[in-house]
Design a protein around this motif. Structure first.
Motif, short mmCIF file in Angstrom:
data_model
loop_
_atom_site.label_atom_id
_atom_site.label_comp_id
_atom_site.label_asym_id
_atom_site.label_seq_id
_atom_site.Cartn_x
_atom_site.Cartn_y
_atom_site.Cartn_z
N PRO A 106 0.83 -1.21 0.00
CA PRO A 106 0.00 0.00 0.00
C PRO A 106 0.86 1.26 0.00
O PRO A 106 2.00 1.26 0.50
CB PRO A 106 -0.80 -0.11 1.30
CG PRO A 106 -0.75 -1.55 1.68
CD PRO A 106 0.56 -2.08 1.16
N GLU A 162 -2.19 -1.81 8.19
CA GLU A 162 -3.15 -2.90 8.05
C GLU A 162 -4.13 -2.62 6.92
O GLU A 162 -4.54 -1.47 6.71
CB GLU A 162 -3.89 -3.12 9.37
CG GLU A 162 -2.95 -3.53 10.51
CD GLU A 162 -3.69 -3.89 11.79
OE1 GLU A 162 -4.95 -3.84 11.78
OE2 GLU A 162 -3.03 -4.22 12.78
N TYR A 163 -4.49 -3.67 6.21
CA TYR A 163 -5.47 -3.53 5.14
C TYR A 163 -6.14 -4.88 4.89
O TYR A 163 -5.64 -5.93 5.32
CB TYR A 163 -4.82 -3.00 3.85
CG TYR A 163 -3.81 -3.91 3.21
CD1 TYR A 163 -4.16 -4.77 2.16
CD2 TYR A 163 -2.47 -3.90 3.61
CE1 TYR A 163 -3.22 -5.60 1.55
CE2 TYR A 163 -1.53 -4.73 3.01
CZ TYR A 163 -1.91 -5.57 1.99
OH TYR A 163 -0.99 -6.40 1.39
N GLN A 186 -6.97 -10.40 6.26
CA GLN A 186 -6.69 -9.21 7.05
C GLN A 186 -5.17 -9.12 7.15
O GLN A 186 -4.55 -9.87 7.90
CB GLN A 186 -7.35 -9.28 8.43
CG GLN A 186 -8.86 -9.39 8.38
CD GLN A 186 -9.52 -8.18 7.72
OE1 GLN A 186 -9.04 -7.05 7.82
NE2 GLN A 186 -10.65 -8.43 7.04
N ARG A 231 -1.50 -7.56 7.83
CA ARG A 231 -0.74 -6.63 8.67
C ARG A 231 0.69 -6.55 8.14
O ARG A 231 1.44 -7.51 8.23
CB ARG A 231 -0.74 -7.08 10.12
CG ARG A 231 -0.20 -6.01 11.08
CD ARG A 231 -0.16 -6.50 12.49
NE ARG A 231 -0.20 -5.40 13.44
CZ ARG A 231 0.38 -5.43 14.65
NH1 ARG A 231 1.03 -6.52 15.03
NH2 ARG A 231 0.28 -4.40 15.45
#
Length: 264
Positions: A23, A204-205, A253, A255
Protein backbone atom coordinates in the motif's frame (compact mmCIF):
# COMPACT_ATOMS: atom_id res chain seq x y z
CA UNK A 1 20.34 -15.55 0.26
CA UNK A 2 21.11 -18.70 -1.64
CA UNK A 3 21.54 -18.91 -5.39
CA UNK A 4 19.06 -21.02 -7.34
CA UNK A 5 15.98 -20.93 -5.09
CA UNK A 6 13.79 -22.10 -7.94
CA UNK A 7 11.89 -18.84 -8.47
CA UNK A 8 12.23 -18.76 -12.23
CA UNK A 9 10.33 -19.77 -15.34
CA UNK A 10 6.55 -19.86 -14.93
CA UNK A 11 6.84 -18.97 -11.24
CA UNK A 12 7.99 -15.46 -12.16
CA UNK A 13 4.76 -14.62 -13.96
CA UNK A 14 2.69 -15.93 -11.07
CA UNK A 15 4.87 -14.01 -8.63
CA UNK A 16 4.49 -10.76 -10.50
CA UNK A 17 0.78 -11.10 -11.13
CA UNK A 18 -0.42 -12.47 -7.80
CA UNK A 19 2.03 -11.40 -5.10
CA UNK A 20 0.54 -8.52 -3.14
CA UNK A 21 2.08 -5.14 -3.73
CA UNK A 22 2.57 -2.67 -0.91
CA UNK A 23 0.00 0.00 0.00
CA UNK A 24 1.03 3.61 -0.55
CA UNK A 25 1.02 4.04 3.23
CA UNK A 26 3.96 1.61 3.46
CA UNK A 27 6.00 3.54 0.91
CA UNK A 28 5.13 6.78 2.73
CA UNK A 29 6.32 5.28 6.02
CA UNK A 30 9.64 4.11 4.54
CA UNK A 31 10.30 7.51 2.95
CA UNK A 32 9.49 9.29 6.22
CA UNK A 33 11.49 6.87 8.41
CA UNK A 34 14.76 7.65 6.65
CA UNK A 35 13.92 11.13 5.33
CA UNK A 36 14.44 9.89 1.77
CA UNK A 37 14.65 12.55 -0.92
CA UNK A 38 15.34 12.85 -4.64
CA UNK A 39 19.04 12.82 -3.75
CA UNK A 40 18.99 9.31 -2.26
CA UNK A 41 19.93 5.86 -3.48
CA UNK A 42 17.97 2.87 -2.14
CA UNK A 43 19.05 -0.77 -2.39
CA UNK A 44 16.20 -3.30 -2.43
CA UNK A 45 17.65 -6.67 -1.47
CA UNK A 46 15.73 -9.74 -2.62
CA UNK A 47 13.72 -7.49 -4.92
CA UNK A 48 11.76 -10.15 -6.79
CA UNK A 49 9.88 -8.50 -9.64
CA UNK A 50 10.03 -5.07 -8.03
CA UNK A 51 6.94 -4.88 -5.80
CA UNK A 52 8.84 -2.66 -3.36
CA UNK A 53 11.65 -1.30 -5.52
CA UNK A 54 9.50 0.18 -8.27
CA UNK A 55 7.23 2.39 -6.12
CA UNK A 56 10.18 3.55 -4.02
CA UNK A 57 12.06 4.50 -7.19
CA UNK A 58 9.43 7.15 -7.84
CA UNK A 59 10.44 8.91 -4.60
CA UNK A 60 14.27 8.83 -4.78
CA UNK A 61 17.16 9.43 -7.16
CA UNK A 62 17.84 5.77 -7.92
CA UNK A 63 17.07 2.24 -6.77
CA UNK A 64 19.30 -0.82 -7.10
CA UNK A 65 17.24 -4.02 -7.08
CA UNK A 66 19.27 -7.09 -6.13
CA UNK A 67 18.04 -10.68 -6.57
CA UNK A 68 19.70 -14.06 -7.25
CA UNK A 69 17.19 -15.07 -9.94
CA UNK A 70 17.81 -13.62 -13.44
CA UNK A 71 14.22 -14.28 -14.52
CA UNK A 72 12.93 -12.18 -11.63
CA UNK A 73 15.16 -9.30 -12.65
CA UNK A 74 14.12 -9.51 -16.29
CA UNK A 75 10.47 -9.21 -15.25
CA UNK A 76 11.27 -6.43 -12.78
CA UNK A 77 13.01 -4.45 -15.51
CA UNK A 78 10.09 -4.78 -17.92
CA UNK A 79 7.52 -4.01 -15.22
CA UNK A 80 9.38 -0.85 -14.23
CA UNK A 81 9.55 0.24 -17.86
CA UNK A 82 5.81 -0.33 -18.20
CA UNK A 83 5.29 2.11 -15.33
CA UNK A 84 7.69 4.65 -16.79
CA UNK A 85 10.32 4.08 -14.10
CA UNK A 86 13.77 4.72 -15.57
CA UNK A 87 15.88 5.21 -12.43
CA UNK A 88 16.02 1.57 -11.29
CA UNK A 89 18.98 -0.73 -11.90
CA UNK A 90 18.62 -4.50 -11.57
CA UNK A 91 21.56 -6.58 -10.39
CA UNK A 92 22.06 -10.33 -9.95
CA UNK A 93 23.32 -10.96 -6.44
CA UNK A 94 22.65 -12.03 -2.87
CA UNK A 95 23.20 -10.59 0.59
CA UNK A 96 26.78 -11.88 0.34
CA UNK A 97 27.38 -9.32 -2.43
CA UNK A 98 26.63 -6.28 -0.25
CA UNK A 99 30.31 -5.58 0.56
CA UNK A 100 31.16 -5.54 -3.17
CA UNK A 101 28.21 -3.27 -3.87
CA UNK A 102 29.40 -1.02 -1.07
CA UNK A 103 32.79 -0.81 -2.72
CA UNK A 104 31.09 0.28 -5.92
CA UNK A 105 28.78 2.88 -4.38
CA UNK A 106 31.06 4.08 -1.59
CA UNK A 107 30.61 4.39 2.17
CA UNK A 108 27.78 6.54 3.44
CA UNK A 109 26.09 6.86 0.04
CA UNK A 110 22.89 4.83 0.52
CA UNK A 111 19.73 6.26 2.04
CA UNK A 112 18.09 2.92 2.80
CA UNK A 113 18.33 -0.82 2.26
CA UNK A 114 14.91 -2.44 2.03
CA UNK A 115 14.24 -6.17 2.42
CA UNK A 116 10.67 -7.13 1.57
CA UNK A 117 9.61 -10.61 2.71
CA UNK A 118 13.03 -12.04 1.89
CA UNK A 119 15.17 -11.90 5.03
CA UNK A 120 14.37 -15.54 5.88
CA UNK A 121 16.63 -16.49 2.93
CA UNK A 122 19.55 -14.49 4.37
CA UNK A 123 21.92 -14.35 7.35
CA UNK A 124 20.96 -11.23 9.33
CA UNK A 125 23.87 -11.44 11.77
CA UNK A 126 26.30 -11.14 8.85
CA UNK A 127 24.18 -8.93 6.60
CA UNK A 128 23.44 -6.02 8.92
CA UNK A 129 27.09 -5.30 9.84
CA UNK A 130 28.00 -5.54 6.13
CA UNK A 131 25.42 -2.97 5.06
CA UNK A 132 25.91 -0.56 7.98
CA UNK A 133 28.87 1.29 6.39
CA UNK A 134 26.94 1.85 3.15
CA UNK A 135 24.27 3.93 4.87
CA UNK A 136 24.36 7.67 5.31
CA UNK A 137 23.62 9.18 8.72
CA UNK A 138 19.86 9.09 9.24
CA UNK A 139 19.47 6.32 6.71
CA UNK A 140 18.75 2.75 7.61
CA UNK A 141 17.45 -0.70 6.88
CA UNK A 142 13.79 -1.68 6.60
CA UNK A 143 12.72 -5.29 7.09
CA UNK A 144 9.19 -5.48 5.66
CA UNK A 145 6.78 -8.41 5.89
CA UNK A 146 3.55 -8.14 3.89
CA UNK A 147 1.29 -10.34 5.98
CA UNK A 148 1.58 -14.04 6.77
CA UNK A 149 1.45 -16.88 4.21
CA UNK A 150 -2.03 -17.67 2.91
CA UNK A 151 -2.01 -21.09 4.59
CA UNK A 152 -1.08 -19.81 8.08
CA UNK A 153 -3.94 -17.42 8.76
CA UNK A 154 -6.66 -17.69 11.40
CA UNK A 155 -9.58 -18.47 9.12
CA UNK A 156 -11.36 -21.68 8.19
CA UNK A 157 -10.40 -21.35 4.52
CA UNK A 158 -6.71 -20.86 5.41
CA UNK A 159 -6.67 -23.94 7.62
CA UNK A 160 -8.37 -25.95 4.88
CA UNK A 161 -5.81 -24.72 2.35
CA UNK A 162 -2.93 -25.69 4.61
CA UNK A 163 -4.35 -29.17 5.15
CA UNK A 164 -4.76 -29.75 1.43
CA UNK A 165 -1.31 -28.39 0.54
CA UNK A 166 0.43 -30.44 3.23
CA UNK A 167 -1.21 -33.60 1.91
CA UNK A 168 -0.30 -32.68 -1.68
CA UNK A 169 3.32 -31.74 -0.90
CA UNK A 170 3.72 -34.39 1.82
CA UNK A 171 5.38 -31.96 4.23
CA UNK A 172 4.56 -29.60 7.07
CA UNK A 173 3.87 -25.98 6.12
CA UNK A 174 4.29 -24.41 9.54
CA UNK A 175 7.23 -22.23 8.50
CA UNK A 176 6.11 -18.60 8.48
CA UNK A 177 8.83 -17.15 6.18
CA UNK A 178 10.07 -14.70 8.78
CA UNK A 179 6.65 -13.29 9.68
CA UNK A 180 6.39 -15.04 13.06
CA UNK A 181 7.17 -13.29 16.39
CA UNK A 182 10.33 -15.33 17.05
CA UNK A 183 11.84 -14.37 13.68
CA UNK A 184 10.86 -10.74 14.12
CA UNK A 185 12.52 -10.69 17.55
CA UNK A 186 15.67 -12.25 16.09
CA UNK A 187 15.80 -9.63 13.34
CA UNK A 188 15.28 -6.82 15.84
CA UNK A 189 18.07 -8.14 18.06
CA UNK A 190 20.44 -8.43 15.10
CA UNK A 191 19.70 -4.84 14.07
CA UNK A 192 20.21 -3.57 17.61
CA UNK A 193 23.46 -5.52 18.02
CA UNK A 194 24.78 -3.91 14.83
CA UNK A 195 24.14 -0.42 16.21
CA UNK A 196 20.83 0.54 14.64
CA UNK A 197 18.11 2.37 16.53
CA UNK A 198 15.11 0.12 15.94
CA UNK A 199 11.42 0.91 15.90
CA UNK A 200 8.42 -0.91 14.52
CA UNK A 201 5.53 0.34 12.41
CA UNK A 202 2.46 -1.36 11.01
CA UNK A 203 0.01 -0.81 8.19
CA UNK A 204 -3.15 -2.90 8.05
CA UNK A 205 -5.47 -3.53 5.14
CA UNK A 206 -7.98 -6.08 3.85
CA UNK A 207 -7.36 -8.03 0.64
CA UNK A 208 -10.15 -9.88 -1.16
CA UNK A 209 -9.20 -12.91 -3.26
CA UNK A 210 -11.12 -15.09 -5.67
CA UNK A 211 -10.06 -18.68 -6.39
CA UNK A 212 -7.85 -17.70 -9.33
CA UNK A 213 -5.93 -15.19 -7.20
CA UNK A 214 -5.56 -17.64 -4.34
CA UNK A 215 -4.21 -20.40 -6.58
CA UNK A 216 -1.91 -17.94 -8.34
CA UNK A 217 -0.56 -16.83 -4.96
CA UNK A 218 0.14 -20.45 -4.05
CA UNK A 219 2.00 -20.96 -7.33
CA UNK A 220 4.05 -17.82 -6.67
CA UNK A 221 5.44 -19.42 -3.51
CA UNK A 222 6.49 -22.72 -5.11
CA UNK A 223 9.88 -23.48 -6.66
CA UNK A 224 9.46 -24.08 -10.36
CA UNK A 225 10.11 -27.82 -10.03
CA UNK A 226 7.13 -28.13 -7.67
CA UNK A 227 4.61 -26.41 -9.95
CA UNK A 228 2.01 -28.73 -11.40
CA UNK A 229 2.64 -29.21 -15.14
CA UNK A 230 0.54 -26.85 -17.29
CA UNK A 231 -1.86 -29.58 -18.37
CA UNK A 232 -2.69 -30.34 -14.70
CA UNK A 233 -3.14 -26.82 -13.36
CA UNK A 234 -6.87 -26.66 -14.03
CA UNK A 235 -7.25 -29.91 -12.07
CA UNK A 236 -5.07 -28.50 -9.27
CA UNK A 237 -7.29 -25.41 -9.02
CA UNK A 238 -10.43 -27.56 -8.98
CA UNK A 239 -9.03 -29.67 -6.15
CA UNK A 240 -8.33 -26.55 -4.09
CA UNK A 241 -11.82 -25.24 -4.86
CA UNK A 242 -13.28 -28.49 -3.60
CA UNK A 243 -11.11 -28.43 -0.45
CA UNK A 244 -12.21 -24.87 0.39
CA UNK A 245 -15.88 -25.35 -0.55
CA UNK A 246 -18.36 -23.75 -0.01
CA UNK A 247 -16.19 -20.60 0.03
CA UNK A 248 -15.22 -19.18 -3.34
CA UNK A 249 -14.08 -15.75 -2.21
CA UNK A 250 -11.57 -15.17 0.55
CA UNK A 251 -10.66 -12.15 2.67
CA UNK A 252 -7.24 -11.64 4.23
CA UNK A 253 -6.69 -9.21 7.05
CA UNK A 254 -3.13 -8.20 6.20
CA UNK A 255 -0.74 -6.63 8.67
CA UNK A 256 2.40 -5.17 7.14
CA UNK A 257 5.20 -5.07 9.72
CA UNK A 258 8.16 -2.75 9.20
CA UNK A 259 11.24 -3.12 11.39
CA UNK A 260 13.05 0.17 10.84
CA UNK A 261 16.70 0.33 11.89
CA UNK A 262 18.11 3.86 11.69
CA UNK A 263 21.79 4.81 11.64
CA UNK A 264 22.40 7.66 14.07
Amino acid sequence: MAQGLGFRGDVVDYYHRYRRGYPTAVIDALVAAFALTRDDIVVDLGCGTGQLATPIAQRVRAVVGVDPEPDMLTRARSAAAERGVTNATWMIGTDADLPALGGLLGAGTVGAVTIGQALHWMRPDELFPALFPLLRTGGGVAVVTNGTPLWLQHTDWSRALRGWLEAWLDKDLGYACGTDPDSQLRYRQALTKTGFDVREQHVEYAADLDLEQLVGSVYSALPVDQLPPPQRRAQFAEQIRHALSPDDRFTEQVRVTMLLGSKA
